[in-house]
Scaffold this motif. Structure first.
Motif, PDB file in Angstrom:
ATOM      1  N   ARG A 134       0.867  -1.180  -0.090  1.00  0.00           N
ATOM      2  CA  ARG A 134       0.030   0.188  -0.125  1.00  0.00           C
ATOM      3  C   ARG A 134       0.738   1.249  -0.028  1.00  0.00           C
ATOM      4  NH1 ARG A 134      -4.503  -2.379   4.444  1.00  0.00           N
ATOM      5  NH2 ARG A 134      -5.851  -2.949   2.822  1.00  0.00           N
ATOM      6  N   SER A 135       1.930   1.166   0.810  1.00  0.00           N
ATOM      7  CA  SER A 135       2.769   2.530   0.795  1.00  0.00           C
ATOM      8  C   SER A 135       3.451   2.575  -0.321  1.00  0.00           C
ATOM      9  CB  SER A 135       3.889   2.374   2.121  1.00  0.00           C
ATOM     10  OG  SER A 135       4.753   1.303   1.893  1.00  0.00           O
ATOM     11  N   SER A 136       3.554   1.686  -1.125  1.00  0.00           N
ATOM     12  CA  SER A 136       4.433   1.895  -2.594  1.00  0.00           C
ATOM     13  C   SER A 136       3.219   2.224  -3.755  1.00  0.00           C
ATOM     14  CB  SER A 136       5.341   0.507  -2.951  1.00  0.00           C
ATOM     15  OG  SER A 136       4.246  -0.620  -2.988  1.00  0.00           O
ATOM     16  N   GLY A 137       2.171   2.674  -3.057  1.00  0.00           N
ATOM     17  CA  GLY A 137       1.154   3.152  -4.181  1.00  0.00           C
ATOM     18  C   GLY A 137       0.074   2.279  -4.855  1.00  0.00           C
ATOM     19  N   ASN A 138       0.083   0.875  -4.269  1.00  0.00           N
ATOM     20  CA  ASN A 138      -0.831   0.134  -4.630  1.00  0.00           C
ATOM     21  C   ASN A 138      -2.163   0.063  -4.017  1.00  0.00           C
ATOM     22  OD1 ASN A 138       0.846  -1.494  -6.492  1.00  0.00           O
ATOM     23  ND2 ASN A 138       1.940  -1.831  -4.757  1.00  0.00           N
ATOM     24  N   ASN A 139      -3.180  -0.098  -4.570  1.00  0.00           N
ATOM     25  CA  ASN A 139      -4.578  -0.218  -4.070  1.00  0.00           C
ATOM     26  C   ASN A 139      -4.860  -1.726  -3.815  1.00  0.00           C
ATOM     27  OD1 ASN A 139      -7.417  -0.207  -3.198  1.00  0.00           O
ATOM     28  ND2 ASN A 139      -8.008   1.015  -5.024  1.00  0.00           N
ATOM     29  N   VAL A 140      -4.654  -2.055  -2.312  1.00  0.00           N
ATOM     30  CA  VAL A 140      -4.903  -3.626  -1.887  1.00  0.00           C
ATOM     31  C   VAL A 140      -6.210  -3.591  -1.289  1.00  0.00           C
ATOM     32  CG1 VAL A 140      -3.733  -5.354  -0.622  1.00  0.00           C
ATOM     33  CG2 VAL A 140      -2.284  -3.452  -1.704  1.00  0.00           C
ATOM     34  N   LYS A 141      -7.024  -4.564  -1.674  1.00  0.00           N
ATOM     35  CA  LYS A 141      -8.122  -5.060  -0.982  1.00  0.00           C
ATOM     36  C   LYS A 141      -7.754  -6.256  -0.534  1.00  0.00           C
ATOM     37  CE  LYS A 141     -13.038  -6.292  -1.935  1.00  0.00           C
ATOM     38  NZ  LYS A 141     -13.987  -6.699  -3.177  1.00  0.00           N
ATOM     39  N   VAL A 142      -8.163  -6.699   0.936  1.00  0.00           N
ATOM     40  CA  VAL A 142      -7.854  -7.852   1.762  1.00  0.00           C
ATOM     41  C   VAL A 142      -9.041  -8.556   2.075  1.00  0.00           C
ATOM     42  CG1 VAL A 142      -6.851  -8.571   3.749  1.00  0.00           C
ATOM     43  CG2 VAL A 142      -5.791  -6.640   2.704  1.00  0.00           C
ATOM     44  N   ILE A 143      -8.891  -9.939   1.564  1.00  0.00           N
ATOM     45  CA  ILE A 143      -9.950 -10.940   2.128  1.00  0.00           C
ATOM     46  C   ILE A 143      -9.325 -12.021   3.180  1.00  0.00           C
ATOM     47  CG2 ILE A 143     -11.219 -12.648   1.214  1.00  0.00           C
ATOM     48  CD1 ILE A 143     -12.185 -11.086  -1.074  1.00  0.00           C
ATOM     49  N   ILE A 144      -9.950 -12.290   4.153  1.00  0.00           N
ATOM     50  CA  ILE A 144      -9.488 -13.112   5.229  1.00  0.00           C
ATOM     51  C   ILE A 144     -10.507 -14.263   5.112  1.00  0.00           C
ATOM     52  CG2 ILE A 144      -8.811 -14.040   7.373  1.00  0.00           C
ATOM     53  CD1 ILE A 144      -7.976 -10.833   7.700  1.00  0.00           C
TER      54      ILE A 144
END
Length: 342
Positions: free
Chosen positions: A26-36
């Motif tokens: 995320r800090s490197s510019g990616n939009n990260v959606k998380v599923i657990i």
């Protein structure tokens, strides 16, 4: 880049790895959606850095008395519910799916042709490494549970394969103020009563046991505590020795800090039985197949191993992901292992 990141919630190793990688992505510019998936939301702890995240039922296994309960696992799996979850996940505009052995995201990406990357210990078993408890079912689980187009398998040794060292949280690299008599015990698949019974005679040592209890319990030379990531981390650093199941993450953290390791694999779980075989083969610790007081006593009196200098590779893996150069995994693997003195 838009990334869907799937985390298998069974066991804490998958979550620990993700806590190292997701914030960096995320800090490197990616939009990260998380599923657990694989654990009830109410039983998740220490996952605030992964927010926002969604929780799905997924697939997991059921245990009893330190063994896989196959019948209970089968009835609990609910395959039609799993298929419905795979089909309903929205992959619109997703550029990459990353799965830490999480099956819903893995199969959703496979069925819709989205590029996927598997990161985790289980992906090491695709390669020629120590394998125990091998049968048709266990091989099928490793191959088809959470398949991915590309794989970054993690293990304690390269075994001359294109795998990576463990991904470890950097805040645990400090190992100050150890208590010579303190032993951390993490055996969540064993019955608590059996653990207490077998450890109670060792009066000269203090056992800090993490288990499924609602509040802290003091019992002679044992302190039983409910699961807590911050509390566990503190007790882990203070302990001289670690007694745990043969998972991957906690033994990895013990090895990098030179803590004496005793493992008891979960019977019927190919990953844990194979990890125990690797620990034996590499001379990294002591293995026992069942709770054995004689083995415990001998281990308690043994000296600790030298720390293994596993590097902090989370950023290097994130750089690999950002570059999308997954055909260069072999090159990255060899470069990283040159930093390790085993």
């Amino acid at each position: 880049m838009k990334i869907l990141y799937g985390i298998q919630g069974t066991g804490n190793g998958h979550i620990t790895r993700s806590l190292a990688l997701v914030p960096l992505l995320r800090s490197s510019g990616n939009n990260v959606k998380v599923i657990i998936s694989g654990r009830e939301k109410s039983k998740l702890f220490g996952v605030e850095e992964l927010m926002p995240y969604e929780v799905y039922r997924g697939l997991t296994f059921k245990t009893a008395n330190g063994k896989i309960n196959k019948i209970s696992t089968l009835f609990h799996s609910k395959p039609f519910h799993f298929i419905a979850d795979v089909l309903k996940i929205n992959l619109k505009e997703i550029d990459l799916v990353i799965t830490d052995f999480e099956p819903i995201t893995a199969w959703a990406s496979k069925l819709r042709g989205i590029k996927s990357l598997g990161i985790g210990h289980q992906y090491a078993f695709i390669h020629d490494i120590p394998l125990a408890g091998k049968n048709i079912l266990s091989e099928a689980i490793l191959k088809y549970f959470a398949p991915a187009d590309y794989n970054i398998g993690l293990h304690w040794h390269h075994f001359n394969q294109n795998i990576f060292p463990p991904i470890l949280p950097s805040h645990k690299y400090v190992n100050d103020c150890q208590n010579e008599k303190k032993i951390l015990v993490y055996l969540p698949f064993e019955e608590l009563g059996e653990i207490i019974k077998i450890l109670k005679p060792f009066k000269n040592h203090q056992f800090c046991i993490y288990h499924n209890v609602s509040k802290k319990i003091k019992d002679e030379n044992m302190t039983i505590k409910p699961f807590s990531r911050t509390g566990f981390d503190k007790d882990f650093l203070l302990s001289k020795k670690v007694f745990c199941n043969a998972g991957f993450e906690l033994p990895s953290e013990s090895l990098i800090l030179g803590k004496s390791l005793l493992v008891k694999p979960l019977v019927g779980q190919i990953e844990q039985e194979s990890n125990a075989a690797a620990i034996n083969q590499l001379g990294l610790g002591v293995v026992m197949d069942s709770l054995d007081r004689k083995i415990i006593g001998k281990w308690i009196d043994s000296t600790n191993k030298k720390p293994i200098n596993y590097p902090d590779i989370a950023q290097e893996i994130v750089d690999l992901i950002n570059s999308m150069r997954f055909d260069d995994i072999e090159h990255f693997s060899r470069k990283i292992w040159k930093k390790v003195n085993i």
